[in-house]
Design a protein around this motif. Sequence first.
Motif, PDB file in Angstrom:
ATOM      1  N   TYR A 149       0.867  -1.183   0.000  1.00  9.67           N
ATOM      2  CA  TYR A 149       0.000   0.000   0.000  1.00  9.67           C
ATOM      3  C   TYR A 149       0.901   1.230   0.000  1.00  9.67           C
ATOM      4  CZ  TYR A 149      -3.309   3.625   1.207  1.00  9.67           C
ATOM      5  OH  TYR A 149      -4.070   4.770   1.187  1.00  9.67           O
ATOM      6  N   ARG A 152      -3.346   6.877  -2.322  1.00 13.73           N
ATOM      7  CA  ARG A 152      -4.610   6.971  -3.049  1.00 13.73           C
ATOM      8  C   ARG A 152      -4.562   7.931  -4.238  1.00 13.73           C
ATOM      9  NH1 ARG A 152      -9.396   5.391   0.087  1.00 13.73           N
ATOM     10  NH2 ARG A 152      -8.833   4.663   2.162  1.00 13.73           N
ATOM     11  N   THR A 176      -0.197   0.513  -5.339  1.00 11.30           N
ATOM     12  CA  THR A 176      -0.911  -0.230  -4.298  1.00 11.30           C
ATOM     13  C   THR A 176      -1.488  -1.506  -4.882  1.00 11.30           C
ATOM     14  OG1 THR A 176      -1.388   1.714  -2.958  1.00 11.30           O
ATOM     15  CG2 THR A 176      -2.957  -0.104  -2.800  1.00 11.30           C
ATOM     16  N   LYS A 194      -4.005  -3.671  -3.449  1.00  8.59           N
ATOM     17  CA  LYS A 194      -5.394  -4.048  -3.158  1.00  8.59           C
ATOM     18  C   LYS A 194      -6.381  -3.190  -3.956  1.00  8.59           C
ATOM     19  CE  LYS A 194      -8.428  -4.968   0.799  1.00  8.59           C
ATOM     20  NZ  LYS A 194      -8.515  -4.936   2.276  1.00  8.59           N
ATOM     21  N   TYR A 228      -9.394   0.711  -2.523  1.00  9.65           N
ATOM     22  CA  TYR A 228      -8.455   1.762  -2.895  1.00  9.65           C
ATOM     23  C   TYR A 228      -8.416   2.097  -4.372  1.00  9.65           C
ATOM     24  CZ  TYR A 228      -6.956   0.474   1.778  1.00  9.65           C
ATOM     25  OH  TYR A 228      -6.935   0.178   3.112  1.00  9.65           O
ATOM     26  N   GLU A 255      -0.956  -1.828   5.221  1.00 12.14           N
ATOM     27  CA  GLU A 255      -2.350  -2.139   4.885  1.00 12.14           C
ATOM     28  C   GLU A 255      -2.507  -3.548   4.336  1.00 12.14           C
ATOM     29  OE1 GLU A 255      -4.986   0.035   5.359  1.00 12.14           O
ATOM     30  OE2 GLU A 255      -3.510   1.290   6.371  1.00 12.14           O
ATOM     31  N   GLY A 256      -1.448  -4.108   3.771  1.00  9.29           N
ATOM     32  CA  GLY A 256      -1.503  -5.462   3.233  1.00  9.29           C
ATOM     33  C   GLY A 256      -1.620  -6.536   4.287  1.00  9.29           C
ATOM     34  N   CYS A 283      -7.153  -4.777   8.617  1.00  5.06           N
ATOM     35  CA  CYS A 283      -6.381  -4.513   7.409  1.00  5.06           C
ATOM     36  C   CYS A 283      -6.156  -5.837   6.705  1.00  5.06           C
ATOM     37  CB  CYS A 283      -5.057  -3.810   7.726  1.00  5.06           C
ATOM     38  SG  CYS A 283      -3.859  -4.822   8.633  1.00  5.06           S
ATOM     39  N   THR A 338      -4.787  -7.645   2.668  1.00  8.25           N
ATOM     40  CA  THR A 338      -5.286  -7.831   1.313  1.00  8.25           C
ATOM     41  C   THR A 338      -6.611  -8.561   1.310  1.00  8.25           C
ATOM     42  OG1 THR A 338      -3.039  -7.848   0.420  1.00  8.25           O
ATOM     43  CG2 THR A 338      -4.747  -8.887  -0.927  1.00  8.25           C
TER      44      THR A 338
END
Length: 454
Positions: A164, A167, A175, A177, A181, A240-241, A418, A420
């Motif tokens: 991640y 944005r 990123t 995912k 996102y 975030e993964g 959080c 994936t």
Amino acid sequence: MTPESALSSLIPADLPQRRQLVTPIPGPRSAELAARRATSVAAGVSSSLPVYVERAGGGVIQDVDGNSFIDLGAGIAVTSVGNAAPAVVAAVARQAQDFTHTCFMVGPYEEYIAVCEQLARLTPGTHAKRSVLVNSGAEAVENAVKIARSATGRPAVVVFDHAYHGRTNLTMAMTAKAMPYKSGFGPFAGEVYRAPVSYPLREAAPITGEQAAARTISMIEKQIGADQVAAVVIEPILGEGGFIVPARGFLPALSAWCTANGVVFVADEIQTGFARTGTMFACEDEGVVPDLITLAKGIGGGLPLAAVTGRADLMDAVHTGGLGGTFGGNPVACAAALATFEAYESADLAGAARAIEAQVVPRLRSIAERAPQIAEVRGRGAMIAIELVRPGTLEPDAAEAGRVARECAAQGVLVLTCGTYGNVIRLLPPLVIPPELLDDALDVLESALMSVVR
């Protein structure tokens, strides 16, 4: 002042450090605000807690109805020194009285320079360094890519599975995912290539970090070409993964390959940086010295600030005027950052993160022995994850992660999810959280995890 007294001074004296629920969740005032939000805030903006915050500091968040929640999120690793550390508040007030903005590109000021000096001192490596200050983590990553491409004259950027990076259009491309996102927001920037990362829990067969790095390097060389790669960008612990901790040896092997091939090695320390993992920066755990390091979140005590810090020859390769932005290095945010840096060192918050790990990880592993939905407890310092699966398999269980988070919130504890696959509970407490408050939060988390077992 001792580190212990320095740490306690970061907690507002008039904000009780306890969990307390005085209304149903959400309370009536939060319900009113939710109704107003529905008519004015874009539906694409989400929130983890169903309540609205009135005060926060130390290890608690107090809502508009007087409920007090234990904070295991720290604004996604932002408020490591607390949400209202008195020294940061005082620094912000002093600077705001002098001036709130001139734009460093128009009327420069000392605070910007002082932050860059401190970053050169704090970040890994003894080489000459330069920094550019920007507003957000995504902006820092974009600038790191610009710098690497400018310095090398190459186009390709290598990122990783489960990564991640932000944005914006380029960082969405970087990123991994899709939802929430990236879905529906393409087309994305080109010349971004994804490589396999070391994810020990989900390897088909156990492999070392060096073997995982060899797999990645082979893919880069065969599918992209080393002479085309400007930068390899990686989070030392993927955030975030799923708070994925690569096997030891993976990062040093990648860094060595980059050095041998003239590729810029970029450590994205936006979530891992500033004492969060028990060292000032996560890449220090294996002695990795990145060419560029991207920073945000914990840098400014809660104010918007981010940076790229790196080798002077790389940073200075960009033409004059090629880096900057209207609000980058805002003087109030810089003042907050300088006070925050002082707090990290005077209160030994890296040591506090290690103490949090020593308190939390054994407790979670004890729970895992009795909770078959827990596949793994992992992380370093105050960046800890619980990966949840369907018992007896490695099939991710996002529904269980959501249930646990909601049950914790209903009992006055904020935890974040959080991953994936959406199946990871992540714990990111403020580094100033009192141990007894953390114990109370773990009691609630244990009850939520074990309720399905019972």
